[in-house]
Write a protein that holds these residues in place. Sequence first.
Motif, PDB file in Angstrom:
ATOM      1  N   ASP A 198      15.647 -25.888  -0.186  1.00 12.38           N
ATOM      2  CA  ASP A 198      16.896 -25.248   0.222  1.00 12.38           C
ATOM      3  C   ASP A 198      16.624 -24.437   1.488  1.00 12.38           C
ATOM      4  O   ASP A 198      16.168 -23.290   1.415  1.00 12.38           O
ATOM      5  N   LEU A 199      16.900 -25.024   2.651  1.00 10.07           N
ATOM      6  CA  LEU A 199      16.561 -24.396   3.925  1.00 10.07           C
ATOM      7  C   LEU A 199      17.344 -23.102   4.140  1.00 10.07           C
ATOM      8  O   LEU A 199      16.800 -22.115   4.638  1.00 10.07           O
ATOM      9  N   ALA A 200      18.621 -23.089   3.766  1.00  8.99           N
ATOM     10  CA  ALA A 200      19.439 -21.877   3.944  1.00  8.99           C
ATOM     11  C   ALA A 200      18.848 -20.719   3.152  1.00  8.99           C
ATOM     12  O   ALA A 200      18.783 -19.576   3.638  1.00  8.99           O
ATOM     13  N   LEU A 201      18.412 -20.992   1.929  1.00  4.90           N
ATOM     14  CA  LEU A 201      17.797 -19.953   1.109  1.00  4.90           C
ATOM     15  C   LEU A 201      16.489 -19.482   1.742  1.00  4.90           C
ATOM     16  O   LEU A 201      16.200 -18.275   1.769  1.00  4.90           O
ATOM     17  N   SER A 202      15.703 -20.407   2.259  1.00  4.18           N
ATOM     18  CA  SER A 202      14.437 -20.050   2.896  1.00  4.18           C
ATOM     19  C   SER A 202      14.659 -19.128   4.091  1.00  4.18           C
ATOM     20  O   SER A 202      13.991 -18.093   4.229  1.00  4.18           O
ATOM     21  N   VAL A 203      15.610 -19.486   4.950  1.00  5.61           N
ATOM     22  CA  VAL A 203      15.905 -18.659   6.126  1.00  5.61           C
ATOM     23  C   VAL A 203      16.437 -17.296   5.695  1.00  5.61           C
ATOM     24  O   VAL A 203      16.041 -16.257   6.248  1.00  5.61           O
ATOM     25  N   GLY A 204      17.312 -17.286   4.686  1.00  5.71           N
ATOM     26  CA  GLY A 204      17.861 -16.031   4.182  1.00  5.71           C
ATOM     27  C   GLY A 204      16.780 -15.132   3.606  1.00  5.71           C
ATOM     28  O   GLY A 204      16.772 -13.918   3.831  1.00  5.71           O
ATOM     29  N   MET A 205      15.832 -15.722   2.862  1.00  7.41           N
ATOM     30  CA  MET A 205      14.736 -14.947   2.289  1.00  7.41           C
ATOM     31  C   MET A 205      13.813 -14.396   3.371  1.00  7.41           C
ATOM     32  O   MET A 205      13.369 -13.242   3.296  1.00  7.41           O
ATOM     33  N   THR A 206      13.518 -15.217   4.385  1.00  6.63           N
ATOM     34  CA  THR A 206      12.673 -14.749   5.481  1.00  6.63           C
ATOM     35  C   THR A 206      13.322 -13.574   6.191  1.00  6.63           C
ATOM     36  O   THR A 206      12.669 -12.559   6.477  1.00  6.63           O
ATOM     37  N   ALA A 207      14.624 -13.703   6.465  1.00  2.00           N
ATOM     38  CA  ALA A 207      15.353 -12.620   7.136  1.00  2.00           C
ATOM     39  C   ALA A 207      15.369 -11.365   6.281  1.00  2.00           C
ATOM     40  O   ALA A 207      15.106 -10.255   6.771  1.00  2.00           O
ATOM     41  N   ALA A 208      15.674 -11.522   4.988  1.00  2.00           N
ATOM     42  CA  ALA A 208      15.772 -10.368   4.095  1.00  2.00           C
ATOM     43  C   ALA A 208      14.425  -9.682   3.918  1.00  2.00           C
ATOM     44  O   ALA A 208      14.320  -8.444   4.007  1.00  2.00           O
ATOM     45  N   SER A 209      13.365 -10.459   3.667  1.00  2.00           N
ATOM     46  CA  SER A 209      12.054  -9.847   3.445  1.00  2.00           C
ATOM     47  C   SER A 209      11.535  -9.186   4.724  1.00  2.00           C
ATOM     48  O   SER A 209      10.868  -8.140   4.666  1.00  2.00           O
ATOM     49  N   THR A 210      11.864  -9.772   5.882  1.00  2.00           N
ATOM     50  CA  THR A 210      11.451  -9.173   7.151  1.00  2.00           C
ATOM     51  C   THR A 210      12.161  -7.844   7.382  1.00  2.00           C
ATOM     52  O   THR A 210      11.548  -6.865   7.838  1.00  2.00           O
ATOM     53  N   LEU A 211      13.450  -7.785   7.056  1.00  2.36           N
ATOM     54  CA  LEU A 211      14.206  -6.540   7.218  1.00  2.36           C
ATOM     55  C   LEU A 211      13.753  -5.467   6.234  1.00  2.36           C
ATOM     56  O   LEU A 211      13.820  -4.268   6.527  1.00  2.36           O
ATOM     57  N   LEU A 212      13.274  -5.884   5.060  1.00  2.00           N
ATOM     58  CA  LEU A 212      12.793  -4.933   4.060  1.00  2.00           C
ATOM     59  C   LEU A 212      11.362  -4.468   4.342  1.00  2.00           C
ATOM     60  O   LEU A 212      10.929  -3.436   3.819  1.00  2.00           O
ATOM     61  N   ALA A 213      10.635  -5.238   5.142  1.00  2.00           N
ATOM     62  CA  ALA A 213       9.214  -4.972   5.370  1.00  2.00           C
ATOM     63  C   ALA A 213       8.896  -3.572   5.900  1.00  2.00           C
ATOM     64  O   ALA A 213       7.909  -2.965   5.460  1.00  2.00           O
ATOM     65  N   PRO A 214       9.685  -3.008   6.834  1.00  2.00           N
ATOM     66  CA  PRO A 214       9.337  -1.664   7.321  1.00  2.00           C
ATOM     67  C   PRO A 214       9.241  -0.617   6.217  1.00  2.00           C
ATOM     68  O   PRO A 214       8.455   0.327   6.322  1.00  2.00           O
ATOM     69  N   LEU A 215      10.020  -0.790   5.155  1.00  2.00           N
ATOM     70  CA  LEU A 215       9.962   0.150   4.038  1.00  2.00           C
ATOM     71  C   LEU A 215       8.969  -0.286   2.964  1.00  2.00           C
ATOM     72  O   LEU A 215       8.124   0.495   2.519  1.00  2.00           O
ATOM     73  N   LEU A 216       9.054  -1.556   2.555  1.00  2.00           N
ATOM     74  CA  LEU A 216       8.272  -2.003   1.402  1.00  2.00           C
ATOM     75  C   LEU A 216       6.802  -2.233   1.710  1.00  2.00           C
ATOM     76  O   LEU A 216       5.932  -1.922   0.878  1.00  2.00           O
ATOM     77  N   THR A 217       6.486  -2.773   2.882  1.00  2.00           N
ATOM     78  CA  THR A 217       5.078  -3.058   3.187  1.00  2.00           C
ATOM     79  C   THR A 217       4.224  -1.783   3.228  1.00  2.00           C
ATOM     80  O   THR A 217       3.193  -1.712   2.545  1.00  2.00           O
ATOM     81  N   PRO A 218       4.610  -0.742   3.981  1.00  5.79           N
ATOM     82  CA  PRO A 218       3.803   0.488   3.959  1.00  5.79           C
ATOM     83  C   PRO A 218       3.740   1.131   2.573  1.00  5.79           C
ATOM     84  O   PRO A 218       2.678   1.617   2.161  1.00  5.79           O
ATOM     85  N   LEU A 219       4.868   1.097   1.846  1.00  6.41           N
ATOM     86  CA  LEU A 219       4.891   1.710   0.511  1.00  6.41           C
ATOM     87  C   LEU A 219       3.940   0.990  -0.438  1.00  6.41           C
ATOM     88  O   LEU A 219       3.159   1.619  -1.172  1.00  6.41           O
ATOM     89  N   LEU A 220       3.981  -0.335  -0.429  1.00  5.59           N
ATOM     90  CA  LEU A 220       3.120  -1.116  -1.311  1.00  5.59           C
ATOM     91  C   LEU A 220       1.649  -0.954  -0.941  1.00  5.59           C
ATOM     92  O   LEU A 220       0.786  -0.861  -1.827  1.00  5.59           O
ATOM     93  N   VAL A 221       1.341  -0.941   0.358  1.00  3.23           N
ATOM     94  CA  VAL A 221      -0.047  -0.735   0.787  1.00  3.23           C
ATOM     95  C   VAL A 221      -0.539   0.635   0.325  1.00  3.23           C
ATOM     96  O   VAL A 221      -1.677   0.783  -0.152  1.00  3.23           O
ATOM     97  N   TRP A 222       0.308   1.645   0.421  1.00  4.18           N
ATOM     98  CA  TRP A 222      -0.058   3.000  -0.016  1.00  4.18           C
ATOM     99  C   TRP A 222      -0.321   3.035  -1.521  1.00  4.18           C
ATOM    100  O   TRP A 222      -1.300   3.632  -1.973  1.00  4.18           O
ATOM    101  N   VAL A 223       0.540   2.365  -2.290  1.00  3.12           N
ATOM    102  CA  VAL A 223       0.376   2.352  -3.749  1.00  3.12           C
ATOM    103  C   VAL A 223      -0.899   1.611  -4.152  1.00  3.12           C
ATOM    104  O   VAL A 223      -1.651   2.062  -5.030  1.00  3.12           O
ATOM    105  N   LEU A 224      -1.155   0.460  -3.527  1.00  2.96           N
ATOM    106  CA  LEU A 224      -2.255  -0.403  -3.959  1.00  2.96           C
ATOM    107  C   LEU A 224      -3.598  -0.060  -3.313  1.00  2.96           C
ATOM    108  O   LEU A 224      -4.649  -0.306  -3.918  1.00  2.96           O
ATOM    109  N   ALA A 225      -3.568   0.462  -2.082  1.00  4.47           N
ATOM    110  CA  ALA A 225      -4.823   0.736  -1.372  1.00  4.47           C
ATOM    111  C   ALA A 225      -5.035   2.215  -1.094  1.00  4.47           C
ATOM    112  O   ALA A 225      -6.069   2.595  -0.535  1.00  4.47           O
ATOM    113  N   GLY A 226      -4.070   3.047  -1.481  1.00  6.29           N
ATOM    114  CA  GLY A 226      -4.157   4.478  -1.177  1.00  6.29           C
ATOM    115  C   GLY A 226      -5.332   5.184  -1.806  1.00  6.29           C
ATOM    116  O   GLY A 226      -5.774   6.229  -1.317  1.00  6.29           O
TER     117      GLY A 226
END
Length: 309
Positions: free
Chosen positions: A122-150
């Motif tokens: 499902d290409l539309a879903l793939s593009v939508g997921m890439t866009a959504a996860s990329t937009l969420l990354a500024p918040l979730l990526t640093p938070l997750l790295v802090w939780v797991l590697a802090g």
Amino acid sequence: MRKVCDFIARWMGVLVLLVAALALLVPASFVWIDTWAINPMLGVIMFGMGLTLSPQDFKVVLSRPKDILIGCLTQFTVMPLLALGLTWAFALPKELAIGVILVGCCPGGTASNVITYLAKGDLALSVGMTAASTLLAPLLTPLLVWVLAGTMVEVDTLGMLLSIVYVVIAPIVCGLLCQRFLPRLTKRVTPYLPAFSSVVITLVVGIIVSHNADSLMTTGLLIMAVIIIHNLLGLGIGFLVGRLLHLPKPKSVALSIEVGMQNSGLASSLATQHFAAYPLATIPGALFSVWHNISGALVAKYYSLHNRT
């Protein structure tokens, strides 16, 4: 020129593998390029992504919230937890553990859309997921790295957030603006973007491998095993989640590829910027870039041949 670009995009996995081997065996071929160049290169790739996105791609996020939510939840839980589990299982040294966790906490990779298309997902879903996860990354990526590697190192969450905004979000916005106000130019360059991105990603891999060639000679097999297991488990669990939730086969395929393929270039960029005291932390991202393009091509072939609902 179009045929050359199509050839480069189609054989990206092989190209990345060859350049990685060259950088490992002859570090001087790329070591003259400083690691500071990685961030601008990644920004160029994200700018290209912005040129190819359309308002319809963002409408998918709003029109199919359940599918996107399932995808993002799986993306930002399965891959980070797998990364943490593998660092424990293989007793990785701190430097490599940080790099693996960074890979696990990053959003979906930009190549996932091409792989999903080739896999008849499902290409539309793939593009939508890439866009959504990329937009969420500024918040979730640093938070997750802090939780797991802090507990291992000090994590500058605000600095990482700003880095992702500068390197990922801002170039994508610039690409969208260019598409909006320079449509003719955008239309002319778009067919060449996959090949251009492939070349830039290949250069990033070459830079990282050449600067860490000596360390790779001693730790390469171990970290490569971890990266391969991480990627394959992500692909498998992503597909399994889709089937357990009774999603149609094309959606399950898209979920599998989105979860299994990470933006490993971003992981290497963050490692270079925020964990400079641990130079080996850049290696997992580079090796993931090599491997997931190979596995992506293989899994696309497998899914396309077994495309029953």
